[in-house]
Design an enzyme around this catalytic site. Structure first.
Site, short mmCIF file in Angstrom:
data_model
loop_
_atom_site.label_atom_id
_atom_site.label_comp_id
_atom_site.label_asym_id
_atom_site.label_seq_id
_atom_site.Cartn_x
_atom_site.Cartn_y
_atom_site.Cartn_z
N ASP A 231 0.83 -1.20 0.00
CA ASP A 231 0.00 0.00 0.00
C ASP A 231 0.88 1.26 0.00
O ASP A 231 2.05 1.22 0.39
CB ASP A 231 -0.90 0.00 1.24
CG ASP A 231 -2.16 0.82 1.07
OD1 ASP A 231 -2.29 1.54 0.05
OD2 ASP A 231 -3.03 0.75 1.97
N ASP B 194 -10.81 2.20 -2.44
CA ASP B 194 -11.18 1.95 -1.05
C ASP B 194 -12.70 1.93 -0.86
O ASP B 194 -13.20 1.50 0.18
CB ASP B 194 -10.58 3.03 -0.15
CG ASP B 194 -9.11 2.82 0.13
OD1 ASP B 194 -8.59 1.72 -0.17
OD2 ASP B 194 -8.45 3.75 0.64
#
Length: 736
Positions: free
Chosen positions: A477, A547
């Site tokens: 990430d 997300d």
């Protein structure tokens, strides 16, 4: 006849990969020739040298018959305001002779001269790769262009490298991987993908005009706002299934720009490469700078075929392991269940629940390392937190593997909290300008991967982590973009190498990590879809598109995503309802049917699920495993796009062998007495007979026969009588 495709990866010190092909590609560039052409899958790309020595574009589009005339077009000077050199379309123009369109390259020589005129010098053919060398008319400055065409899809790979043959540095202010030209016309339309965090992948469609459109990122990474992909069609001709489409994607994961505009003669000029914003490269004597690869293609049958060809190309030539890659396993991620409250006992309890519903991979997200109880501290200190895992990760890993799943971890290698041991030891390792404020985002700064010591440190701890633990998967990430892009310690002339060297070293780390651990799989994530591009797809097995896990929003996100990238890498999670992103309430059935249209993951808090939730999830996960290969590796047909005004959307996946197909019908909302039309499948074999069933069980809707020919299904269609809001169904076709 077997052929090998050679795809240059010019930014990597790695061997060029070769792949067997059954289709034929042809590169025609005989010695002494003035015209060169590349042919594959019904596409011809042609270029040639004119009588003044310029390398000129000739044709890019549907195949031209062998023997048909191909020659650089004659240039008519429109007026004294546009002399011939400025309106002569060049294959890779230097910023010289008064050029006013986007150049291939713009430089400043040490003597102050900024005029660069590139002309043909030589060419060669190596297998299916054409290489053409250009040189300035007086300076020892050379440009090498590389072209390779894929026989199966007609996708063309283009890149450039520049070499300083002089004795003094040359400053490069702008450099593209490639420049393309389409014939004059006022009916071109540009499609591109844009958005923001949690709202990525919105497809925009605008006319191509003389006003330059720049699809770009200035953020140091690809970014959520614009993706390095484009498609150009024709007004009134191009739609999902019809008309010409020129498309492409830049294999670069940093700041980029793709520019599109008409020139003064109405031709469309497309250029793409490093973003010239804040860019500068002092090219030293004898040094060479290589660009990313720009992959482009042409389809004569609409956006759908363009996507399918690009998907097939990515599966065959871009993704790690290519066609040999494993299908994406059903994944469980613990983030939404625990956030930073990660403990050995808590993760074990979740693992038991995940295994019970059929998950195949268990991933511990943020919070397992360092002093990581919130996002304020610990990032950069990649050692297991002894308070949370008193015996290390092994007991949890053993538990997960004993339950029949493999084990994964979340990592964020590129950033650091100021409140961390790493930062206290190496405050000089972050990007910033000495003596200037540094912007923190999510309480973190960005490590300068352009530095070899930072690069080696990151590889070192990643290698140890994977070597010392039985880890099958890393979720990689990055949760902020660059600000104050300075490189402390670098000379002023080399400061802006940061934009290139950072990304090169990122690729190097990923490549070396995979070399040392060939079984390791990696997911690319940047706060969702903030770094998805053909450069990253070379090194990661899957990506996290957003997300935002709301299933209705995800239908639109997935629709945009698949215009550019294959569903084989597109992860989608089933999470809790109401959804965190918009508080929307949806059924668990609907959430699964939305997420099953890519790689399926579950991110809900399983500890709160009731028995009926477990039964529902188990049913859908088992059903998904029966269609997984078709969804992830099949041909995608976007039958009805999930537009804001549409009540229903539909997608169809057809296995590459044609034996199975799956049609998803998703209802957004219905009104009293709605009677939507039947959904018409695509991609079936008209002569084959197919049985149809409901995915997940249940009776077929009234009037839908149990079997019929592909021709019948595609002409007559079928639909589920969905009512209410946020409902879905899926039909599975099996060849008899």
């Amino acid at each position: 006849m077997r052929h090998r495709l050679l795809l240059a990866l010019p930014l990597l010190a790695l061997p060029i990969l070769t792949h067997a092909q059954t289709a034929e590609a042809r590169v025609t560039a005989p010695a002494g020739a003035r015209v060169f052409r590349l042919d594959g899958n019904g596409v011809t790309y042609a270029l040639g040298v004119d009588d003044k020595g310029y390398l000129r574009p000739i044709h890019w589009g549907a195949a031209v018959a062998e023997g048909d005339p191909l020659a650089p077009p004659i240039v008519a000077e429109p007026s004294s305001f546009d002399p011939a050199p400025t309106v002569t379309a060049q294959e890779y123009p230097g910023q010289g002779e008064g050029l006013v369109t986007d150049p291939g390259i713009k430089v400043a020589f040490a003597d102050g001269n900024r005029d660069l005129v590139l002309k043909y010098r030589s060419h060669r053919v190596d297998g299916e790769t054409l290489t053409v060398e250009l040189a300035d008319i007086s300076q020892p400055f050379f440009v090498t262009l590389r072209y390779t065409i894929d026989p199966a899809t007609g996708v063309l790979a283009r890149s450039a490298s520049v070499r300083n043959g002089g004795k003094r540095p040359v400053r490069i202010d702008q450099i593209a991987a490639a420049v393309f030209t389409l014939p004059a016309g006022d009916d071109y339309r540009l499609s591109y993908l844009t958005g923001r965090h949690a709202a990525e992948w919105t497809l925009k469609d605008v006319p191509v005009t003389p006003a330059l459109t720049a699809i770009e990122s200035r953020r140091g990474l690809t970014g959520h706002a614009n993706n390095p992909w484009f498609a150009i069609g024709k007004t009134g001709q191009t739609d999902e299934a019809h008309g010409p489409v020129w498309y492409g994607g830049l294999a670069w994961s940093g700041s980029f720009r793709i520019s599109v505009a008409q020139d003064v003669l109405g031709r469309v000029r497309i250029a793409g490469g490093f973003n010239p914003y804040d860019f500068g490269w002092s090219l030293k004597p004898g040094e060479t700078l290589e660009t990313p690869v720009f992959y482009v293609g042409y389809s004569g049958h609409g956006m759908g075929e363009a996507s399918r060809d690009f998907h097939a190309f990515q599966l065959t030539h871009i993704l790690p392991e290519h066609a040999r890659a494993k299908l994406r396993p059903v994944l469980y991620n613990s983030w939404e269940a625990t956030t930073f409250d990660v403990t050995e006992a808590g993760q074990m309890a979740l693992a038991e629940k995940a295994a019970a519903i059929g998950a195949e991979r268990f991933v511990v997200d943020d919070g397992w390392f360092g002093a990581r109880d919130s996002d304020r501290a610990g990032l950069g200190d990649w050692t297991v937190n002894p308070r949370k895992f008193p015996h290390g990760l092994k007991p949890l890993i053993d538990k997960v593997k004993g339950l029949g799943m493999d084990f994964g971890l979340w990592v964020e290698p590129e950033s650091v909290n100021p409140d961390s041991d790493l930062y206290r030891t190496h405050p000089d390792w972050v990007i910033g300008f000495p003596g200037r404020p540094r912007t923190e985002a999510r309480n973190q700064l960005v490590l300068n991967l352009a530095r070899t010591d930072v690069r080696d440190h990151i590889l070192g701890w990643l290698d140890r982590l994977v070597s010392e633990n039985d880890i099958a998967f890393l979720k990689w990430d990055v949760n902020r973009r660059w600000t104050e892009p300075g490189w402390p310690g670098a000379s002023p002339a080399d400061q802006q190498r940061l934009y290139v060297d950072y990304v090169r070293n990122l690729y190097w780390i990923l490549a070396e990590l995979r070399r040392r651990h060939p079984a390791l799989e990696i997911e690319g994530c940047a706060g969702g879809g903030g770094r998805v591009d053909l450069g990253m797809l070379r090194w990661v097995d899957e990506v996290w598109p957003s997300d935002n896990t709301d299933p209705s929003d995800r239908l639109a996100i997935q629709d945009g995503f698949t215009h550019a990238y294959t569903p084989a890498v597109m992860m989608a999670w089933v999470t809790d309802s109401p959804n965190w992103a918009n508080t929307r309430v949806t059924s668990l059935d609907y959430r699964f049917l939305s997420a099953m249209q890519g790689g399926l993951g579950i991110g809900a808090n399983l500890l709160k699920w009731q028995a009926e939730d477990v039964a529902t999830a188990s049913k859908w996960i088992a059903a998904y495993k029966t269609i997984r290969a078709t969804v992830q590796r099949g041909n995608l047909y976007r039958l009805v796009s999930p537009e804001a005004s549409a009540s229903t959307s539909a997608t169809m996946y057809v296995g590459r062998d044609g034996r199975q197909a799956v049609l998803f019908q998703m209802l957004h909302s219905s009104m009293w007495r709605d009677n939507p039309p039947a959904i018409l499948p695509q991609g079936l074999d008209p002569a084959r007979r197919y049985a149809v069933r409901m995915l997940g069980g249940g009776a077929l809707p009234a009037g839908v026969p149990a079997s019929a020919s592909g021709a019948y299904w595609m002409a007559t269609g079928l639909r589920a009588p969905l009512k209410g809001d946020f409902a879905g169904a899926a039909f599975v076709f099996e060849a008899l």
